[in-house]
Design an enzyme around this catalytic site. Sequence first.
Site, mmCIF file in Angstrom:
data_model
loop_
_atom_site.group_PDB
_atom_site.id
_atom_site.type_symbol
_atom_site.label_atom_id
_atom_site.label_comp_id
_atom_site.label_asym_id
_atom_site.label_seq_id
_atom_site.Cartn_x
_atom_site.Cartn_y
_atom_site.Cartn_z
ATOM 1 N N GLU A 88 0.815 -1.210 0.000
ATOM 2 C CA GLU A 88 0.000 0.000 0.000
ATOM 3 C C GLU A 88 0.846 1.257 0.000
ATOM 4 O OE1 GLU A 88 -1.539 -1.306 4.010
ATOM 5 O OE2 GLU A 88 -1.835 0.849 4.128
ATOM 6 N N CYS A 334 0.015 2.938 8.380
ATOM 7 C CA CYS A 334 0.596 2.118 7.326
ATOM 8 C C CYS A 334 0.371 0.651 7.653
ATOM 9 C CB CYS A 334 2.079 2.410 7.193
ATOM 10 S SG CYS A 334 3.036 2.107 8.677
HETATM 11 N N1 SAH Z 1 10.303 0.739 9.304
HETATM 12 C C1 SAH Z 1 10.459 2.162 9.255
HETATM 13 C C2 SAH Z 1 9.372 2.856 8.451
HETATM 14 C C3 SAH Z 1 8.001 2.464 8.854
HETATM 15 S S1 SAH Z 1 6.662 3.360 9.256
HETATM 16 C C4 SAH Z 1 10.520 2.722 10.650
HETATM 17 O O1 SAH Z 1 10.345 1.972 11.594
HETATM 18 O O2 SAH Z 1 10.795 3.896 10.804
HETATM 19 C C5 SAH Z 1 6.840 5.006 9.503
HETATM 20 C C6 SAH Z 1 6.544 5.476 10.910
HETATM 21 O O3 SAH Z 1 5.243 5.149 11.372
HETATM 22 C C7 SAH Z 1 7.517 4.887 11.924
HETATM 23 O O4 SAH Z 1 7.954 5.904 12.766
HETATM 24 C C8 SAH Z 1 6.634 3.916 12.682
HETATM 25 O O5 SAH Z 1 7.166 3.631 13.940
HETATM 26 C C9 SAH Z 1 5.321 4.655 12.691
HETATM 27 N N2 SAH Z 1 4.148 3.845 12.961
HETATM 28 C C10 SAH Z 1 3.907 2.556 12.670
HETATM 29 N N3 SAH Z 1 2.692 2.178 13.094
HETATM 30 C C11 SAH Z 1 2.129 3.258 13.652
HETATM 31 C C12 SAH Z 1 0.881 3.516 14.274
HETATM 32 N N4 SAH Z 1 -0.025 2.561 14.399
HETATM 33 N N5 SAH Z 1 0.646 4.758 14.734
HETATM 34 C C13 SAH Z 1 1.562 5.734 14.620
HETATM 35 N N6 SAH Z 1 2.752 5.560 14.038
HETATM 36 C C14 SAH Z 1 3.055 4.341 13.579
#
Ligand code: SAH
Length: 348
Positions: A88, A334
């Site tokens: 996605e 995401c």
């Molecule tokens: N793997 C990478 C990129 C992924 S997602 C990383 O960990 O940075 C991008 C951001 O969204 C990251 O900071 C992740 O921790 C955050 N994230 C993931 N799920 C989330 C959620 N349910 N609510 C808020 N932020 C979230």
Amino acid sequence: MKKILQDLAYSELESLILSLGEKKFRAKQAYDGLMRGKKISQINLPAALRQRLLEEYEDEPVKIAEVFSSADGTQKYLFQLADGNIIEGVLMRYKYGNTQCVSTQVGCRMGCKFCASTLGGLVRNLSSGEILAQVLAVNALHGGAADKRAVTNLVLMGSGEPLDNYDNVIKFLRNVTAEGGINISARNISLSTCGLVPKIYSLADENIPLNLTISLHQTTDEGRARTMPVAKKYSIAEILKACDYYFDKTGRRYIFEYSLIAGENCENEHADGLVSLLKGRPCHINLIRLNEVKERNLNTITEKQAYRFLGLLEKGGLSATLRRQIGADIGGACGQLRASRLNDKKDN
Ligand code: SAH
């Protein structure tokens, strides 16, 4: 699965075209078509050459399977890959341009407790061309061309841990910033990592002036390990040292993502912890209220509480912002779209 033409840099595409006994200018035609988000079968090339390419290469390695549009202009996409896997992406509209959030892996193996992308583990890495084709497809959907981009900014914040798919992500970064291609400036690209320390050093040495973003979400290693298994491997101190190196090499300040989770990381002590960890560092903090994931038992805080936490950081001398929540009406964080799609499949 056939090979992916979008994996090739321009020089590699040129070698391929020459090896097929074609003239050099055909490479330019093919490349221009790909950069406009066209399928091989739609590119303006002699039919025999198109046929030849289609024997070995996927016509459309990343297909937009579904579009979800929010009232605020945000769009979410489900993309279908040639092997049937689904990933996605999101396009967010801002005053300064359009930011696309791209995925780098199908699933993820980092296991963060708040994240939907990692629920089913890692399925596979995306190739550089599969990452690039997400951008080309969305740019084309919005009528963009290489000289007038509809997608101006990128964040590698979709499914996957970019630094866990290092080589493909670096190749993608080189191809998406290449002159003559879609040519998105590295300064408009943010790469977000949960903190794979050795790879942060490698990234600093690549000389790609992008924005490094670290998912911090906690102020102590013990606290961090509660929701992010990667914290058992690399400490916050090691991450900060790697950030120092990144700054020394690139001169670019770095960003911390901090998702606010009720009862976990947004008390006064956490604000104090952030201030003592980060004060005086060339960094910025992005606060975001947790997007609640139905499979996870974690809750967010109110907007008012979030602003209070922001105020504490600012009072402590940190540069921080609370990110606006956009596109909430079309499925939050995401991985949630893909996860709900996989669930639908299971239920059927
Ligand atoms: N793997 C990478 C990129 C992924 S997602 C990383 O960990 O940075 C991008 C951001 O969204 C990251 O900071 C992740 O921790 C955050 N994230 C993931 N799920 C989330 C959620 N349910 N609510 C808020 N932020 C979230």
